[in-house]
Design an enzyme around this catalytic site. Structure first.
Site, PDB file in Angstrom:
ATOM      1  N   SER A   1      34.571  50.568  49.409  1.00  0.00           N
ATOM      2  CA  SER A   1      34.519  50.867  50.842  1.00  0.00           C
ATOM      3  C   SER A   1      33.877  52.225  51.100  1.00  0.00           C
ATOM      4  O   SER A   1      33.924  53.129  50.270  1.00  0.00           O
ATOM      5  CB  SER A   1      35.926  50.863  51.438  1.00  0.00           C
ATOM      6  OG  SER A   1      36.578  49.659  51.159  1.00  0.00           O
TER       7      SER A   1
HETATM    8  N1  SAH Z   1      38.994  49.092  49.144  1.00  0.00           N
HETATM    9  C1  SAH Z   1      38.223  48.586  48.008  1.00  0.00           C
HETATM   10  C2  SAH Z   1      37.126  47.652  48.423  1.00  0.00           C
HETATM   11  C3  SAH Z   1      37.580  46.450  48.970  1.00  0.00           C
HETATM   12  S1  SAH Z   1      36.322  45.216  49.203  1.00  0.00           S
HETATM   13  C4  SAH Z   1      37.567  49.741  47.309  1.00  0.00           C
HETATM   14  O1  SAH Z   1      37.545  50.828  47.870  1.00  0.00           O
HETATM   15  O2  SAH Z   1      37.026  49.541  46.226  1.00  0.00           O
HETATM   16  C5  SAH Z   1      37.461  43.906  49.526  1.00  0.00           C
HETATM   17  C6  SAH Z   1      38.180  43.371  48.307  1.00  0.00           C
HETATM   18  O3  SAH Z   1      39.042  42.351  48.777  1.00  0.00           O
HETATM   19  C7  SAH Z   1      37.256  42.727  47.272  1.00  0.00           C
HETATM   20  O4  SAH Z   1      37.504  43.291  46.017  1.00  0.00           O
HETATM   21  C8  SAH Z   1      37.644  41.249  47.316  1.00  0.00           C
HETATM   22  O5  SAH Z   1      37.544  40.588  46.072  1.00  0.00           O
HETATM   23  C9  SAH Z   1      39.100  41.341  47.787  1.00  0.00           C
HETATM   24  N2  SAH Z   1      39.631  40.124  48.412  1.00  0.00           N
HETATM   25  C10 SAH Z   1      39.023  39.265  49.256  1.00  0.00           C
HETATM   26  N3  SAH Z   1      39.861  38.289  49.609  1.00  0.00           N
HETATM   27  C11 SAH Z   1      41.052  38.548  48.977  1.00  0.00           C
HETATM   28  C12 SAH Z   1      42.312  37.880  48.940  1.00  0.00           C
HETATM   29  N4  SAH Z   1      42.557  36.755  49.633  1.00  0.00           N
HETATM   30  N5  SAH Z   1      43.287  38.431  48.188  1.00  0.00           N
HETATM   31  C13 SAH Z   1      43.083  39.564  47.477  1.00  0.00           C
HETATM   32  N6  SAH Z   1      41.900  40.228  47.463  1.00  0.00           N
HETATM   33  C14 SAH Z   1      40.901  39.715  48.210  1.00  0.00           C
END
Ligand code: SAH
Length: 213
Positions: A64
């Site tokens: 993010s």
């Molecule tokens: N905050 C994180 C980035 C998040 S991107 C950072 O700073 O690195 C969003 C993440 O949500 C991704 O890794 C994706 O795989 C995960 N994601 C998407 N749907 C999800 C779900 N249903 N349960 C758990 N994780 C999920």
């Protein structure tokens, strides 16, 4: 890139991208100062670690944008003794920031490779108040509930009902809601007398929350 360049870039990020754009909670700013974003991005992108933008990581996911991480942390209005559920561990960068602000962070990721890498990284950096889990975060984490805050780092089309059920009284949910591909509106839902009060906090752009179950 030499570490003094990275620390100058980090200071610019704090002053120009966070403070200047309304991040005023000193605890959040201190957490953003403390967590080394360069250690959460792929090696080749280290020089860009403090650019204020999301960066690509494995499996088509992103780390993010720093402003977004700080914005969500500020919006969650943590006090130090609280328990937080994070959905979407990704690289673990946002998790580390939350771990500086709350007593315990429970974080769920659906990709094994991302979850494993983040778990080892957070252990290596000494974050002992984080518990990771592999699974579908749209179901929350019932066994560990109730939570004082739930921070969702992927875009949902609507608020998953499990989050309301697992939220403590006066708890907050910070979640981007909207159709994938378009921008999403960041919402804060606050639980008051068994009901949710809704506030809209502006437009953001996230990868989708994928519901596997
Ligand atoms: N905050 C994180 C980035 C998040 S991107 C950072 O700073 O690195 C969003 C993440 O949500 C991704 O890794 C994706 O795989 C995960 N994601 C998407 N749907 C999800 C779900 N249903 N349960 C758990 N994780 C999920």
């Amino acid at each position: 890139m030499a570490s003094e360049h990275l620390s100058a870039a980090k200071q610019r990020m704090i002053d120009q991208h966070l403070r200047a754009r309304g991040i005023s909670d000193e605890r959040v700013l201190a957490a953003m100062q403390r967590v080394p974003r360069e250690d959460f991005v792929p090696e080749a992108l280290r020089p860009h670690a403090y650019d204020d933008r999301a960066l690509p990581v494995k499996l088509g996911q992103t780390i993010s944008q720093p402003y977004t991480v700080a914005f969500m942390a500020q919006a969650a209005q943590f006090s130090r003794d609280e328990r937080v559920l994070e959905i979407g561990t990704g690289t673990g960068y946002g998790t580390a920031v939350l771990a500086c602000l709350a007593a315990e962070v429970f974080t769920v990721e659906r990709w094994p490779k991302l979850s494993d890498t983040a778990t080892h990284r957070l252990e290596r950096f000494g974050f002992r108040n984080v518990v990771t889990k592999l699974g579908d975060g749209s179901l929350g984490w019932a066994e560990q509930s109730p939570f004082d805050a739930i921070v969702v780092t992927a875009a949902a089309e609507q608020l998953p009902t499990a989050f309301f059920d697992q939220l403590a009284e006066r708890g907050r949910i910070i979640i981007p809601i909207g159709v994938p591909g378009t921008g999403q509106t960041m919402f804060r839902f606050t639980r008051q007398s068994g009901k949710l009060r809704e506030e809209s906090l502006g437009m953001f752009s996230f990868v989708p929350l994928v519901c596997d179950s």
